[in-house]
Design a protein around this motif. Structure first.
Motif, PDB file in Angstrom:
ATOM      1  N   ARG A   1      28.807  77.982  85.730  1.00 35.44           N
ATOM      2  CA  ARG A   1      28.137  78.513  84.441  1.00 35.44           C
ATOM      3  C   ARG A   1      29.030  79.637  84.092  1.00 35.44           C
ATOM      4  O   ARG A   1      29.676  80.525  84.966  1.00 35.44           O
ATOM      5  N   THR A   2      29.444  79.888  82.751  1.00 34.29           N
ATOM      6  CA  THR A   2      30.171  80.700  82.310  1.00 34.29           C
ATOM      7  C   THR A   2      28.970  81.733  81.399  1.00 34.29           C
ATOM      8  O   THR A   2      28.300  81.223  80.623  1.00 34.29           O
ATOM      9  N   PHE A   3      29.148  83.172  81.923  1.00 35.72           N
ATOM     10  CA  PHE A   3      28.420  84.093  81.239  1.00 35.72           C
ATOM     11  C   PHE A   3      28.938  84.636  80.130  1.00 35.72           C
ATOM     12  O   PHE A   3      30.045  85.176  80.310  1.00 35.72           O
ATOM     13  N   ASP A   4      28.476  84.519  78.867  1.00 33.26           N
ATOM     14  CA  ASP A   4      29.221  85.212  77.915  1.00 33.26           C
ATOM     15  C   ASP A   4      28.304  86.210  77.085  1.00 33.26           C
ATOM     16  O   ASP A   4      28.294  86.363  75.804  1.00 33.26           O
ATOM     17  N   ARG A   5      27.626  86.822  77.803  1.00 32.50           N
ATOM     18  CA  ARG A   5      26.926  88.040  77.206  1.00 32.50           C
ATOM     19  C   ARG A   5      26.854  89.452  77.730  1.00 32.50           C
ATOM     20  O   ARG A   5      26.311  90.282  77.228  1.00 32.50           O
ATOM     21  N   GLU A   6      27.713  89.477  78.829  1.00 32.49           N
ATOM     22  CA  GLU A   6      27.669  90.669  79.663  1.00 32.49           C
ATOM     23  C   GLU A   6      29.131  91.616  79.281  1.00 32.49           C
ATOM     24  O   GLU A   6      29.317  92.585  80.041  1.00 32.49           O
ATOM     25  N   GLY A   7      29.910  90.929  78.594  1.00 39.25           N
ATOM     26  CA  GLY A   7      31.103  91.823  78.322  1.00 39.25           C
ATOM     27  C   GLY A   7      32.271  91.762  79.046  1.00 39.25           C
ATOM     28  O   GLY A   7      33.040  92.454  79.317  1.00 39.25           O
ATOM     29  N   HIS A   8      32.314  90.640  80.127  1.00 42.47           N
ATOM     30  CA  HIS A   8      33.300  90.390  80.877  1.00 42.47           C
ATOM     31  C   HIS A   8      34.531  89.672  80.354  1.00 42.47           C
ATOM     32  O   HIS A   8      34.445  89.106  79.370  1.00 42.47           O
ATOM     33  N   ALA A   9      35.737  89.944  81.178  1.00 42.16           N
ATOM     34  CA  ALA A   9      36.932  89.277  80.690  1.00 42.16           C
ATOM     35  C   ALA A   9      36.575  87.683  81.013  1.00 42.16           C
ATOM     36  O   ALA A   9      35.931  87.598  82.167  1.00 42.16           O
ATOM     37  N   HIS A  10      37.380  86.760  80.471  1.00 45.51           N
ATOM     38  CA  HIS A  10      37.378  85.493  80.874  1.00 45.51           C
ATOM     39  C   HIS A  10      38.672  85.091  81.066  1.00 45.51           C
ATOM     40  O   HIS A  10      39.592  85.128  80.292  1.00 45.51           O
ATOM     41  N   PHE A  11      38.845  84.277  82.397  1.00 44.23           N
ATOM     42  CA  PHE A  11      40.143  83.488  82.691  1.00 44.23           C
ATOM     43  C   PHE A  11      39.862  82.188  82.421  1.00 44.23           C
ATOM     44  O   PHE A  11      38.815  81.526  82.773  1.00 44.23           O
ATOM     45  N   VAL A  12      41.079  81.655  81.475  1.00 38.21           N
ATOM     46  CA  VAL A  12      40.712  80.354  80.945  1.00 38.21           C
ATOM     47  C   VAL A  12      42.122  79.684  81.461  1.00 38.21           C
ATOM     48  O   VAL A  12      43.355  80.087  81.231  1.00 38.21           O
ATOM     49  N   THR A  13      41.930  78.468  81.736  1.00 33.42           N
ATOM     50  CA  THR A  13      42.949  77.597  81.877  1.00 33.42           C
ATOM     51  C   THR A  13      42.797  76.233  81.478  1.00 33.42           C
ATOM     52  O   THR A  13      41.603  75.690  81.362  1.00 33.42           O
ATOM     53  N   PHE A  14      43.927  75.502  80.605  1.00 34.22           N
ATOM     54  CA  PHE A  14      43.838  74.016  80.018  1.00 34.22           C
ATOM     55  C   PHE A  14      45.186  73.435  80.242  1.00 34.22           C
ATOM     56  O   PHE A  14      46.260  74.156  80.360  1.00 34.22           O
ATOM     57  N   SER A  15      45.005  72.007  80.473  1.00 32.34           N
ATOM     58  CA  SER A  15      46.191  71.268  80.847  1.00 32.34           C
ATOM     59  C   SER A  15      46.549  70.328  79.734  1.00 32.34           C
ATOM     60  O   SER A  15      45.583  69.866  79.018  1.00 32.34           O
ATOM     61  N   CYS A  16      47.685  70.068  79.333  1.00 34.32           N
ATOM     62  CA  CYS A  16      48.155  69.011  78.593  1.00 34.32           C
ATOM     63  C   CYS A  16      47.680  67.729  79.436  1.00 34.32           C
ATOM     64  O   CYS A  16      47.455  67.522  80.399  1.00 34.32           O
ATOM     65  N   ASP A  17      47.151  66.682  78.388  1.00 34.29           N
ATOM     66  CA  ASP A  17      46.784  65.300  78.642  1.00 34.29           C
ATOM     67  C   ASP A  17      47.751  64.673  79.667  1.00 34.29           C
ATOM     68  O   ASP A  17      49.012  64.755  79.300  1.00 34.29           O
ATOM     69  N   ARG A  18      47.149  64.234  80.846  1.00 37.54           N
ATOM     70  CA  ARG A  18      47.954  63.602  81.819  1.00 37.54           C
ATOM     71  C   ARG A  18      49.073  64.349  82.275  1.00 37.54           C
ATOM     72  O   ARG A  18      50.071  63.916  82.580  1.00 37.54           O
TER      73      ARG A  18
ATOM     74  N   ASP B   1      53.395  72.334  80.982  1.00 41.22           N
ATOM     75  CA  ASP B   1      52.315  71.368  80.820  1.00 41.22           C
ATOM     76  C   ASP B   1      50.819  71.965  81.079  1.00 41.22           C
ATOM     77  O   ASP B   1      49.833  71.578  81.003  1.00 41.22           O
ATOM     78  N   HIS B   2      50.678  73.417  80.998  1.00 40.75           N
ATOM     79  CA  HIS B   2      49.541  73.991  80.925  1.00 40.75           C
ATOM     80  C   HIS B   2      49.330  75.478  80.581  1.00 40.75           C
ATOM     81  O   HIS B   2      50.590  76.024  80.378  1.00 40.75           O
ATOM     82  N   VAL B   3      48.419  76.033  80.470  1.00 37.79           N
ATOM     83  CA  VAL B   3      48.374  77.600  79.863  1.00 37.79           C
ATOM     84  C   VAL B   3      47.202  78.219  80.596  1.00 37.79           C
ATOM     85  O   VAL B   3      46.134  77.868  80.945  1.00 37.79           O
ATOM     86  N   HIS B   4      47.325  79.350  80.829  1.00 39.17           N
ATOM     87  CA  HIS B   4      46.413  80.504  81.453  1.00 39.17           C
ATOM     88  C   HIS B   4      46.400  81.645  80.356  1.00 39.17           C
ATOM     89  O   HIS B   4      47.237  82.090  80.008  1.00 39.17           O
ATOM     90  N   ALA B   5      45.124  82.059  80.286  1.00 34.99           N
ATOM     91  CA  ALA B   5      44.861  83.289  79.620  1.00 34.99           C
ATOM     92  C   ALA B   5      43.928  84.152  80.174  1.00 34.99           C
ATOM     93  O   ALA B   5      42.819  83.702  80.705  1.00 34.99           O
ATOM     94  N   ILE B   6      43.750  85.360  80.111  1.00 41.18           N
ATOM     95  CA  ILE B   6      42.529  86.175  80.425  1.00 41.18           C
ATOM     96  C   ILE B   6      42.296  86.883  78.947  1.00 41.18           C
ATOM     97  O   ILE B   6      43.133  87.691  78.459  1.00 41.18           O
ATOM     98  N   VAL B   7      40.913  86.414  78.415  1.00 44.53           N
ATOM     99  CA  VAL B   7      40.657  87.164  77.021  1.00 44.53           C
ATOM    100  C   VAL B   7      39.262  87.834  77.238  1.00 44.53           C
ATOM    101  O   VAL B   7      38.702  87.744  78.158  1.00 44.53           O
TER     102      VAL B   7
END
Length: 170
Positions: A5-22, A59-65
């Motif tokens: 679960r990702t909590f999105d009401r507390e004002g925390h930063a989020h670490f996100v990662t996604f990759s290119c298909d295959r 082939d992928h991206v990371h970000a902290i937002v």
């Protein structure tokens, strides 16, 4: 299957990662990386968000937002992925013709979903920032994190602009 679960009401930063298909190397070309960062910058601006850090590898991206208002991360990720998909497809079709012939442009640009989680403490945020900045080094792309132009590492080390404003969450 346990769903994180990702909590999105507390004002925390989020670490996100996604990759290119295959794990296609759709981000091998500098112009594709520029698209990713341009859309990141504009979507953060639209949502008054901040980028704590990022790295774009082939082939992928990371970000902290971080967002000042609750319930922003889902919309942010949807928009960031959709807008980039359209622009990257357009770039490959019109400008990278040799590369376009090596992949099936009817397939998705990104793997379904993304990996995102809250960073509850400053220590965990720093840990993830250092880890993601080391990605290009671990991949053998550069010797030092600040040598990779598609990362916020240079901003942290030298104070030089990296095209996306980098700021710590409030």
């Amino acid at each position: 299957m346990v769903r994180k679960r990702t909590f999105d009401r507390e004002g925390h930063a989020h670490f996100v990662t996604f990759s290119c298909d295959r794990r296609h190397r759709l981000l091998d070309h500098d112009r594709a990386k520029q698209v990713v960062l341009g859309v990141l910058n504009s979507q953060l601006s639209r949502q008054d968000g901040r980028c704590v850090g990022f790295v774009v590898v082939p082939d992928h991206v990371h970000a902290i937002v971080w967002f000042p208002r609750p319930d922003q991360i889902s919309h942010f990720m949807t928009q960031w992925k959709q807008r980039r998909s359209v622009q990257i497809r357009r770039l490959v079709r019109c400008c990278l013709l040799g590369y376009a012939g090596t992949i099936d442009l009817t397939q998705p640009v990104w793997q379904a979903g993304s990996n995102e989680f809250n960073l509850f403490t400053e220590r965990k945020t720093e840990e993830k920032l250092i880890s993601m900045h080391l990605n290009p080094v671990r991949a053998g792309l550069v010797e030092r994190p600040c040598d990779w132009p598609w990362s916020s590492a240079r901003s942290y080390e030298t104070g030089r602009s990296v095209g996306v404003p980098v700021a710590w969450p409030c």
